[in-house]
Design a protein around this motif. Structure first.
Motif, PDB file in Angstrom:
ATOM      1  N   LEU A  21     -19.007  22.598 -24.261  1.00  0.00           N
ATOM      2  CA  LEU A  21     -18.748  23.303 -22.997  1.00  0.00           C
ATOM      3  C   LEU A  21     -17.770  22.530 -22.119  1.00  0.00           C
ATOM      4  N   ALA A  22     -17.922  21.226 -22.098  1.00  0.00           N
ATOM      5  CA  ALA A  22     -17.048  20.405 -21.253  1.00  0.00           C
ATOM      6  C   ALA A  22     -15.594  20.511 -21.709  1.00  0.00           C
ATOM      7  N   ILE A  23     -15.383  20.488 -23.009  1.00  0.00           N
ATOM      8  CA  ILE A  23     -14.013  20.575 -23.530  1.00  0.00           C
ATOM      9  C   ILE A  23     -13.423  21.959 -23.268  1.00  0.00           C
ATOM     10  N   TYR A  24     -14.171  22.991 -23.671  1.00  0.00           N
ATOM     11  CA  TYR A  24     -13.631  24.347 -23.567  1.00  0.00           C
ATOM     12  C   TYR A  24     -13.495  24.811 -22.115  1.00  0.00           C
ATOM     13  N   LEU A  25     -14.607  24.738 -21.384  1.00  0.00           N
ATOM     14  CA  LEU A  25     -14.580  25.221 -20.002  1.00  0.00           C
ATOM     15  C   LEU A  25     -13.752  24.294 -19.114  1.00  0.00           C
ATOM     16  N   GLY A  26     -13.896  22.985 -19.330  1.00  0.00           N
ATOM     17  CA  GLY A  26     -13.140  22.035 -18.507  1.00  0.00           C
ATOM     18  C   GLY A  26     -11.643  22.224 -18.647  1.00  0.00           C
ATOM     19  N   THR A  27     -11.181  22.345 -19.889  1.00  0.00           N
ATOM     20  CA  THR A  27      -9.747  22.558 -20.117  1.00  0.00           C
ATOM     21  C   THR A  27      -9.282  23.865 -19.504  1.00  0.00           C
ATOM     22  N   GLY A  28     -10.072  24.920 -19.698  1.00  0.00           N
ATOM     23  CA  GLY A  28      -9.698  26.225 -19.161  1.00  0.00           C
ATOM     24  C   GLY A  28      -9.621  26.239 -17.651  1.00  0.00           C
ATOM     25  N   ILE A  29     -10.607  25.595 -17.009  1.00  0.00           N
ATOM     26  CA  ILE A  29     -10.621  25.566 -15.544  1.00  0.00           C
ATOM     27  C   ILE A  29      -9.431  24.796 -14.994  1.00  0.00           C
ATOM     28  N   VAL A  30      -9.144  23.625 -15.582  1.00  0.00           N
ATOM     29  CA  VAL A  30      -8.022  22.808 -15.113  1.00  0.00           C
ATOM     30  C   VAL A  30      -6.703  23.562 -15.285  1.00  0.00           C
ATOM     31  N   LEU A  31      -6.489  24.162 -16.445  1.00  0.00           N
ATOM     32  CA  LEU A  31      -5.246  24.889 -16.701  1.00  0.00           C
ATOM     33  C   LEU A  31      -5.137  26.124 -15.818  1.00  0.00           C
ATOM     34  N   ASN A  32      -6.275  26.755 -15.555  1.00  0.00           N
ATOM     35  CA  ASN A  32      -6.261  27.929 -14.687  1.00  0.00           C
ATOM     36  C   ASN A  32      -5.856  27.548 -13.271  1.00  0.00           C
ATOM     37  N   LEU A  33      -6.354  26.413 -12.795  1.00  0.00           N
ATOM     38  CA  LEU A  33      -5.993  25.941 -11.455  1.00  0.00           C
ATOM     39  C   LEU A  33      -4.510  25.586 -11.369  1.00  0.00           C
ATOM     40  N   ARG A  34      -3.936  25.211 -12.507  1.00  0.00           N
ATOM     41  CA  ARG A  34      -2.512  24.881 -12.544  1.00  0.00           C
ATOM     42  C   ARG A  34      -1.634  26.122 -12.732  1.00  0.00           C
ATOM     43  N   GLY A  35      -2.273  27.273 -12.835  1.00  0.00           N
ATOM     44  CA  GLY A  35      -1.517  28.512 -12.957  1.00  0.00           C
ATOM     45  C   GLY A  35      -1.030  28.838 -14.353  1.00  0.00           C
ATOM     46  N   VAL A  36      -1.629  28.213 -15.372  1.00  0.00           N
ATOM     47  CA  VAL A  36      -1.222  28.470 -16.760  1.00  0.00           C
ATOM     48  C   VAL A  36      -1.766  29.826 -17.201  1.00  0.00           C
ATOM     49  N   ASN A  37      -0.910  30.646 -17.817  1.00  0.00           N
ATOM     50  CA  ASN A  37      -1.349  31.945 -18.320  1.00  0.00           C
ATOM     51  C   ASN A  37      -2.306  31.765 -19.493  1.00  0.00           C
ATOM     52  N   ASN A  38      -3.296  32.677 -19.568  1.00  0.00           N
ATOM     53  CA  ASN A  38      -4.288  32.626 -20.648  1.00  0.00           C
ATOM     54  C   ASN A  38      -4.873  31.221 -20.779  1.00  0.00           C
ATOM     55  N   ALA A  39      -5.314  30.691 -19.646  1.00  0.00           N
ATOM     56  CA  ALA A  39      -5.758  29.297 -19.593  1.00  0.00           C
ATOM     57  C   ALA A  39      -6.891  29.003 -20.574  1.00  0.00           C
ATOM     58  N   PHE A  40      -7.809  29.959 -20.750  1.00  0.00           N
ATOM     59  CA  PHE A  40      -8.967  29.710 -21.600  1.00  0.00           C
ATOM     60  C   PHE A  40      -8.667  29.942 -23.080  1.00  0.00           C
ATOM     61  N   TYR A  41      -7.412  30.235 -23.393  1.00  0.00           N
ATOM     62  CA  TYR A  41      -7.009  30.380 -24.788  1.00  0.00           C
ATOM     63  C   TYR A  41      -6.142  29.205 -25.240  1.00  0.00           C
ATOM     64  N   GLN A  42      -5.812  28.311 -24.332  1.00  0.00           N
ATOM     65  CA  GLN A  42      -4.923  27.209 -24.676  1.00  0.00           C
ATOM     66  C   GLN A  42      -5.615  26.190 -25.594  1.00  0.00           C
ATOM     67  N   PHE A  43      -6.904  25.968 -25.357  1.00  0.00           N
ATOM     68  CA  PHE A  43      -7.684  25.115 -26.260  1.00  0.00           C
ATOM     69  C   PHE A  43      -8.609  26.051 -27.023  1.00  0.00           C
ATOM     70  N   PRO A  44      -8.319  26.324 -28.285  1.00  0.00           N
ATOM     71  CA  PRO A  44      -9.091  27.339 -29.029  1.00  0.00           C
ATOM     72  C   PRO A  44     -10.590  27.042 -29.027  1.00  0.00           C
ATOM     73  N   MET A  45     -11.389  28.051 -28.695  1.00  0.00           N
ATOM     74  CA  MET A  45     -12.829  27.867 -28.641  1.00  0.00           C
ATOM     75  C   MET A  45     -13.433  27.445 -29.990  1.00  0.00           C
ATOM     76  N   PRO A  46     -12.987  27.989 -31.119  1.00  0.00           N
ATOM     77  CA  PRO A  46     -13.558  27.538 -32.399  1.00  0.00           C
ATOM     78  C   PRO A  46     -13.377  26.040 -32.631  1.00  0.00           C
ATOM     79  N   VAL A  47     -12.255  25.489 -32.177  1.00  0.00           N
ATOM     80  CA  VAL A  47     -12.026  24.052 -32.336  1.00  0.00           C
ATOM     81  C   VAL A  47     -12.950  23.266 -31.404  1.00  0.00           C
ATOM     82  N   ALA A  48     -13.131  23.774 -30.179  1.00  0.00           N
ATOM     83  CA  ALA A  48     -14.002  23.081 -29.215  1.00  0.00           C
ATOM     84  C   ALA A  48     -15.434  23.016 -29.723  1.00  0.00           C
ATOM     85  N   VAL A  49     -15.949  24.118 -30.235  1.00  0.00           N
ATOM     86  CA  VAL A  49     -17.328  24.112 -30.739  1.00  0.00           C
ATOM     87  C   VAL A  49     -17.430  23.303 -32.023  1.00  0.00           C
ATOM     88  N   SER A  50     -16.337  23.248 -32.798  1.00  0.00           N
ATOM     89  CA  SER A  50     -16.336  22.429 -34.018  1.00  0.00           C
ATOM     90  C   SER A  50     -16.449  20.941 -33.679  1.00  0.00           C
TER      91      SER A  50
END
Length: 457
Positions: A21-50
């Motif tokens: 959760l820290a990797i996936y959600l943390g990365t998505g939240i930080v990128l979203n705050l920076r205005g990155v499009n599709n922030a929660f897709y930048q770090f693939p969830m399957p890799v994070a859970v792996s």
């Protein structure tokens, strides 16, 4: 072994999941705050859970073979397999039906018949009706989400908002339906009749649905579509959706219904020239591949959840909550919190109820919580949590069908129904407005105590 025995939990067993959760959600939240499009897709969830799985293999005790067997057991768990097959078939149906012009026809017909200011309410009611009739939120989303996607495109309404509405309606039925897996699990583990659980549950779910529809009426936004505009549609191309919806309502097997819908859409598409004998299977495959992200996440999360369970992570949650229970009200809160946290850990509401059902039964017996109430609490808070998880099957399915156009944290704040249902559910613990049946037909605790004594011995 007695049911009242408390097994030792292990807080460290939750660490791999926290890392995921820290990797996936943390990365998505930080990128979203920076205005990155599709922030929660930048770090693939399957890799994070792996990554979480790798940490689990490194941390947990046992040989590599034992840990691999545990992981594969969770990977192949029946409910996980069912979800994954629904993902594939839903993707295939959505893609083929869209390619042959079905989505445009359904949306244009709806815009011609439904006043635009009532579109969101209509989608909520349709989703709720289908899910109550079929008992499955996943099957409902597979049928309605593609249509809702078309409505969002034509009316200019927020896509995350529209999808949140459909998820809310789907979870309404998932919780309330007497043929839902969660209802069956909750009533069976608590030893109560489905009819009685429904009669109490409805006092909580219906007010939540009514409040949601009132909010939708006032706060849905202003659609861009003009009701007087003419919209072209083909009634024949609407047939696959009518077929899927009708047989879903009749209780048809979701696999048979979706497969039949794919075939029917393909036949119509070939007949009208929108598809060929080659493009038809290609579109099916495109639908399958569009679901690969959610497919992998569900599989790998299932394996990780089983490893955490065997290592004592879920038991730690159970023990921690049980220690804080000292009255009837805290017992009901404990049951609600226990099921919600467990579902957050394994992202499967039915399995969460099965795991916690015997524990909730013991808690309700000890603190004289009517088992009809405990059944309702188990189902409500499992559905509330399940429908709001960023890595849960429902949001993952919607993300897959929209091909990444919406992220989980665009949808979650708009899940009004789940939030309202949770508030009313908690209020019912302190203000027993939903307990009319309980007051009229009090539970026979002497008989219950005798049954529990036999079970424990």
């Amino acid at each position: 072994m007695k049911n009242t025995e408390i097994k030792k939990g292990n807080a460290k067993a939750l660490f791999p999941f926290i890392i995921f959760l820290a990797i996936y959600l943390g990365t998505g939240i930080v990128l979203n705050l920076r205005g990155v499009n599709n922030a929660f897709y930048q770090f693939p969830m399957p890799v994070a859970v792996s990554i979480g799985v790798v940490i689990a293999f490194m941390m947990f005790e046992g040989t590599m073979e034992e840990k691999m067997n545990t992981f594969l057991t969770g990977l192949g768990e029946r409910n996980i397999m069912i979800m994954c097959m629904i993902y594939l078939l839903a993707g295939g149906f959505s893609t083929v039906s869209s390619a042959m012009g079905g989505v445009d026809s359904v949306v244009n017909l709806g815009l011609s018949l439904i006043p635009v200011q009532f579109i969101t309410i209509g989608l909520f009611l349709i989703s709720g009706f289908i899910s109550v009739s079929t008992g499955t939120s996943m099957g409902t989303l597979a049928a309605v989400a593609p249509i809702a996607l078309g409505f969002a495109d034509k009316t200019g309404l927020s896509l995350p908002f529209i999808m949140a509405v459909v998820i809310g309606g789907s979870m309404f039925g998932d919780n309330l339906s007497i043929i839902s897996d969660t209802t069956i699990a909750a009533t069976t583990t608590q030893g109560v009749k489905m009819r009685d659980k429904f009669r109490i549950n409805i006092y909580i779910a219906i007010p939540a649905a009514i409040i949601t529809m009132i909010l939708l009426f006032f706060f849905s936004g202003t659609p861009e579509a003009i009701q007087t505009a003419e919209y072209s549609y083909s009634l024949v191309k609407i047939i696959p959706y009518l077929f899927v919806l009708m047989f879903a309502v009749m209780g048809g097997n979701v696999f048979v219904v979706l497969t039949s819908g794919i075939v029917l859409s393909g036949i119509i598409g070939i007949f009208y020239g929108d598809l060929t004998f080659l493009t038809f299977p290609q579109e099916i495959y495109n639908g399958f591949t569009s679901m690969i992200n959610v497919f992998l996440v569900s599989l790998i999360t299932g394996g990780l959840a089983e490893m955490m369970r065997k290592a004592g992570g879920l038991q730690f949650i159970v023990n921690s909550i049980s220690k804080k229970i000292n009255s009837k009200n805290t017992a009901e809160l404990g049951i609600a919190g226990l099921i919600a946290i467990t579902d957050a850990a394994i992202a499967n509401n039915t399995v969460s109820i099965i795991i916690n059902g015997p524990i909730a039964k013991n808690i309700s017996t000890k603190f004289k919580v009517d088992p009809r109430r405990s059944a309702v609490l188990l189902d409500i808070f499992a559905c509330v949590m399940q429908g709001a998880l960023p890595y849960g099957a429902q949001i993952l399915l919607v993300m897959g069908l929209t091909e990444g156009a919406v992220g989980p944290f665009q949808i979650i704040p708009l899940l009004w129904y789940q939030g309202i249902l949770a508030v009313i559910g908690i209020a019912s613990i302190y203000i027993p407005f939903a307990d009319s049946l309980i007051r009229k037909e009090p539970w026979d605790w002497e008989e219950e105590d005798e049954v529990m004594e036999v079970v424990n011995n």
